[in-house]
Motif scaffolding. Structure first.
Motif, PDB file in Angstrom:
ATOM      1  N   VAL A 183      19.633   0.875  27.976  1.00 18.25           N
ATOM      2  CA  VAL A 183      18.829   2.100  28.027  1.00 18.25           C
ATOM      3  C   VAL A 183      17.920   2.188  26.801  1.00 18.25           C
ATOM      4  CG1 VAL A 183      18.950   4.611  27.888  1.00 18.25           C
ATOM      5  CG2 VAL A 183      20.411   3.392  29.489  1.00 18.25           C
ATOM      6  N   GLU A 184      18.465   1.882  25.613  1.00 15.76           N
ATOM      7  CA  GLU A 184      17.653   1.900  24.391  1.00 15.76           C
ATOM      8  C   GLU A 184      16.554   0.842  24.463  1.00 15.76           C
ATOM      9  OE1 GLU A 184      20.824   1.373  21.521  1.00 15.76           O
ATOM     10  OE2 GLU A 184      20.515   3.414  20.797  1.00 15.76           O
ATOM     11  N   ASP A 185      16.908  -0.340  24.962  1.00 17.71           N
ATOM     12  CA  ASP A 185      15.918  -1.425  25.048  1.00 17.71           C
ATOM     13  C   ASP A 185      14.787  -1.071  25.994  1.00 17.71           C
ATOM     14  OD1 ASP A 185      17.241  -3.002  23.250  1.00 17.71           O
ATOM     15  OD2 ASP A 185      18.324  -4.161  24.742  1.00 17.71           O
ATOM     16  N   ILE A 186      15.108  -0.423  27.115  1.00 20.33           N
ATOM     17  CA  ILE A 186      14.067  -0.050  28.075  1.00 20.33           C
ATOM     18  C   ILE A 186      13.054   0.884  27.426  1.00 20.33           C
ATOM     19  CG2 ILE A 186      13.613   1.285  30.169  1.00 20.33           C
ATOM     20  CD1 ILE A 186      16.155   0.095  31.353  1.00 20.33           C
ATOM     21  N   ALA A 193       6.451  -1.296  13.497  1.00 25.14           N
ATOM     22  CA  ALA A 193       7.753  -0.811  13.982  1.00 25.14           C
ATOM     23  C   ALA A 193       7.857  -0.970  15.489  1.00 25.14           C
ATOM     24  CB  ALA A 193       7.939   0.658  13.578  1.00 25.14           C
ATOM     25  N   ILE A 194       6.789  -0.604  16.206  1.00 23.54           N
ATOM     26  CA  ILE A 194       6.794  -0.712  17.674  1.00 23.54           C
ATOM     27  C   ILE A 194       6.938  -2.167  18.102  1.00 23.54           C
ATOM     28  CG2 ILE A 194       5.375  -0.428  19.739  1.00 23.54           C
ATOM     29  CD1 ILE A 194       4.216   2.097  18.427  1.00 23.54           C
ATOM     30  N   LEU A 195       6.192  -3.063  17.458  1.00 24.25           N
ATOM     31  CA  LEU A 195       6.249  -4.480  17.818  1.00 24.25           C
ATOM     32  C   LEU A 195       7.617  -5.072  17.503  1.00 24.25           C
ATOM     33  CD1 LEU A 195       2.755  -5.776  16.649  1.00 24.25           C
ATOM     34  CD2 LEU A 195       3.510  -5.265  18.962  1.00 24.25           C
ATOM     35  N   LYS A 196       8.132  -4.751  16.321  1.00 24.07           N
ATOM     36  CA  LYS A 196       9.434  -5.296  15.930  1.00 24.07           C
ATOM     37  C   LYS A 196      10.516  -4.844  16.892  1.00 24.07           C
ATOM     38  CE  LYS A 196      12.701  -5.357  12.066  1.00 24.07           C
ATOM     39  NZ  LYS A 196      12.981  -4.874  10.685  1.00 24.07           N
ATOM     40  N   GLN A 197      10.535  -3.537  17.184  1.00 21.64           N
ATOM     41  CA  GLN A 197      11.555  -3.013  18.098  1.00 21.64           C
ATOM     42  C   GLN A 197      11.348  -3.531  19.510  1.00 21.64           C
ATOM     43  OE1 GLN A 197      11.005   1.173  17.553  1.00 21.64           O
ATOM     44  NE2 GLN A 197      12.061   1.241  15.589  1.00 21.64           N
ATOM     45  N   GLY A 198      10.085  -3.624  19.945  1.00 18.14           N
ATOM     46  CA  GLY A 198       9.802  -4.086  21.304  1.00 18.14           C
ATOM     47  C   GLY A 198      10.153  -5.541  21.504  1.00 18.14           C
ATOM     48  N   GLU A 199       9.787  -6.396  20.534  1.00 15.52           N
ATOM     49  CA  GLU A 199      10.118  -7.813  20.646  1.00 15.52           C
ATOM     50  C   GLU A 199      11.629  -8.020  20.630  1.00 15.52           C
ATOM     51  OE1 GLU A 199       8.063  -9.952  17.614  1.00 15.52           O
ATOM     52  OE2 GLU A 199       6.069  -9.460  18.388  1.00 15.52           O
ATOM     53  N   GLY A 200      12.307  -7.280  19.728  1.00 12.56           N
ATOM     54  CA  GLY A 200      13.764  -7.375  19.688  1.00 12.56           C
ATOM     55  C   GLY A 200      14.393  -6.901  20.987  1.00 12.56           C
ATOM     56  N   ALA A 201      13.833  -5.805  21.548  1.00 15.14           N
ATOM     57  CA  ALA A 201      14.375  -5.268  22.798  1.00 15.14           C
ATOM     58  C   ALA A 201      14.159  -6.229  23.960  1.00 15.14           C
ATOM     59  CB  ALA A 201      13.723  -3.917  23.105  1.00 15.14           C
ATOM     60  N   LEU A 202      12.990  -6.880  24.012  1.00 11.98           N
ATOM     61  CA  LEU A 202      12.735  -7.846  25.082  1.00 11.98           C
ATOM     62  C   LEU A 202      13.732  -8.993  25.029  1.00 11.98           C
ATOM     63  CD1 LEU A 202       8.870  -8.296  25.435  1.00 11.98           C
ATOM     64  CD2 LEU A 202      10.489  -7.916  27.281  1.00 11.98           C
ATOM     65  N   LYS A 203      13.953  -9.510  23.826  1.00  9.16           N
ATOM     66  CA  LYS A 203      14.914 -10.602  23.670  1.00  9.16           C
ATOM     67  C   LYS A 203      16.325 -10.122  23.990  1.00  9.16           C
ATOM     68  CE  LYS A 203      16.325 -14.204  20.421  1.00  9.16           C
ATOM     69  NZ  LYS A 203      17.765 -13.995  20.509  1.00  9.16           N
TER      70      LYS A 203
END
Length: 594
Positions: free
Chosen positions: A305-308, A122-132
């Motif tokens: 803000v959510e992505d950060i 979950a962390i990786l999926k959300q983090g990778e999506g947020a970075l992009k």
């Protein structure tokens, strides 16, 4: 390092291969902004041409100019879109995912064992999506927005200093209020995200443990438990975002006030004869465009803000230092005999270390020797430290004190990749890919060794007793897809695949971790036979509760509460070790009760 600095460093690392296309994209954005500024100007010239009753040819010339700008804008957008598709969008997503996986694969075996896979995903999926998303929002939304506002403000200051100064003042107030809102809510938004991650974690656990839930009839309880967690997370999120929206709308009220002030000032200047009506149209067009961009800040700001928050958690995961690091002067042992020595080894898991000191040791002063070609069994109560000894031998972690040597070389100074190629490990729960039987046997080898290994595949299958369930698989044999987590194979069959995976490497050291603890008598007999074949001519370490396996070991190491209680043969330990005798008696009573 601040959160912004951390994001900047990771953005730099992830996007450095794409600086060229990004700079070209920036050039397209600049041209687009020039086109955007030119359109209101031409509208103003058309209005002035009409009011001053210039020839219709002049007005129509400006109209043709607008058409030309529109066509140019579409060509620029098309070219920009092609650049984004071919050089950025897919390539960036792939690069981010590869970088994440590369960083995680550098972590030690022990670090991965200690992580919750569902939460990690979950962390990786959300983090990778947020970075992009973050960079997409910056490049495709925020940067054009800022460029347009800046360009319009500069042009307005040149054309009408009073209106330009009024617009600049309003923008500064808007940005300042947005910054204060973000600072106020950042912590609470991170709490919302953490609660959502925990809900996703429980969701993945329900899916993973679906058979258990069905056979125990706990469907309704599982659903209610998940729904209660989700409701709690949603209720908190609603309260946070409701208050956030109140502050956001206050910004837009401010923007509307400034917008009306700009219009009023423009009308006043026209009435005073300081500007023409066409110039007012131009000014109002530019101002409206600037405020339209500012109005987009609301939804954009919330996404950023959510992505950060997601990026911060993601960075926390992928920036972990490996618990085990390769020595700069690592020795590559091309051939390992298999002599193993633990010398006064102490170990505490990282979670048990506070302020640099161990608050609880899992292993204390562990010392023993295993000679090349010898088979040794580790026995003891659950939690005694047997698996931790194996994890240290696999370099899942390094000892906090003491030394482990292989053939006289400190394990910390041996090339880890070369060492792993000469050590086989059969786990209690054999990890399997949803792929062919052949793939699952060969996946522990470097790709360049697959061709040679295929020649030995039939022999290894026989040694691991895999050939005994070929009839059930059908004609495909090694080409049979075993299913997710090996669902098409029984527990005993999965263990045999694990043994074959270890044997295909032709390892010098072979470790079995509770390989028969959950098997029926027939499966245990087959695994016992496969284990005996596998251990011939190799150094063997077996963690086992089953008496049959322990009795045949050359020596037995009794582990009690993280210490070595005794070492000897089965016969020797029965005569002198009360701890070992108690373990054996419990095993016999368990067998007698069946």
């Amino acid at each position: 390092m601040s959160k912004f600095a951390r994001f900047r460093e990771y953005a730099k690392a992830y996007y450095s291969p794409f600086y060229g296309p990004m700079m070209l994209l920036f050039c397209f954005l600049l041209v687009n902004q020039a086109v955007a500024v030119a359109s209101p100007y031409i509208f103003g010239r058309i209005v002035d041409a009409i009011i001053s009753k210039e020839s219709i040819q002049v007005a129509l010339g400006f109209v043709l100019g607008l058409l030309g700008l529109s066509v140019l804008e579409k060509l620029l957008n098309y070219t920009q879109g092609i650049l984004e598709i071919k050089r950025l969008d897919y390539d960036v997503a792939r690069h981010i995912s590869r970088s994440s996986l590369e960083k995680l694969l550098k972590l030690s075996f022990g670090q991965h064992v200690g992580e919750h896979s569902g939460l990690m995903q979950a962390i990786l999926k959300q983090g990778e999506g947020a970075l992009k998303n973050m960079v997409n929002n910056i490049i495709y939304v925020l940067l054009p927005l800022v460029l347009q506002v800046v360009v319009i403000t500069i042009v307005l200051l040149w054309m009408s200093p009073i209106i330009g100064a009024l617009l600049s003042f309003g923008i500064l107030l808007f940005v300042g209020l947005a910054y204060m809102t973000n600072r106020k809510f950042m912590g609470r938004i991170k709490d919302v995200q953490e609660m959502n991650r925990q809900v996703e974690r429980r969701y993945s656990e329900v899916l993973r443990n679906f058979p258990l839930i069905k056979v125990t009839g706990r469907e309704a309880d599982s659903l209610s438990d998940w729904e209660a967690r989700r409701l709690s997370a949603d209720t908190f999120a609603k309260s946070v975002w409701t208050r956030y929206s109140l502050f956001a709308e206050a910004r837009f009220v401010l923007a509307d006030v400034v917008k009306c002030a700009v219009i009023a000032m423009g009308v006043y200047l026209v009435y005073r004869g300081l500007h023409t009506t066409g110039e007012l149209v131009t000014v109002l067009g530019w101002s409206s465009s600037a405020f339209a961009q500012l109005n987009r800040v609301g939804s954009l700001q919330r996404r950023i803000v959510e992505d950060i928050g997601n990026i911060d958690k993601y960075v926390e995961v992928v920036s972990q230092d490996p618990a085990v690091k390769e020595s700069q002067n690592a020795v590559t042992l091309k051939y390992i005999r298999g002599d193993i020595v633990f010398h006064q080894v102490h170990f505490a898991y990282p979670s048990d270390v506070k302020n640099g000191k161990s608050v609880r040791e899992t292993l204390t002063d562990v010392s023993f020797t295993i000679h090349a070609g010898e088979t040794v069994a580790l026995v003891g109560q659950s939690g005694a430290g047997k698996t931790t000894i194996v994890n240290l031998l696999l370099r899942g972690y390094d000892p906090t004190d003491g030394q482990i040597t292989i053939d006289g070389h400190d394990l910390r100074n041996i090339s880890l990749s070369a060492y792993c190629e000469q050590i086989g490990y059969v786990q209690q729960q054999v990890p399997l890919f949803d792929d062919t039987l052949r793939f699952n046997i060969l996946c522990g080898l470097p790709v360049e060794k697959h061709a040679e290994a295929l020649e030995r595949l039939e022999m290894v299958a026989k040694d691991a007793c895999i050939d005994r369930f070929f009839d059930r698989l059908g004609a495909d044999k090694f080409g049979t897809v075993v299913g997710e987590r090996g669902v098409r194979l029984s527990g005993g069959e999965q263990q045999r695949v694990g043994i074959a995976r270890a044997l295909i490497k032709n390892p010098r050291i072979l470790i079995f971790d509770e390989a028969t603890s959950n098997l029926d008598a027939d499966s245990e007999s087959v695994i016992h036979e496969a284990t005996k074949r596998a251990l011939k001519g190799r150094t063997g370490i077996i963690i086992a509760h089953r008496l049959s396996t322990v009795v045949e070991a050359d020596r037995i190491i009794v582990v009690e509460r993280g210490r070595i209680a005794d070492i000897g043969t089965h016969k020797e330990l029965l005569g002198r070790s009360l701890n070992y005798k108690s373990l054996v008696e419990k095993q016999i009573r368990a067998l007698g009760s069946l």
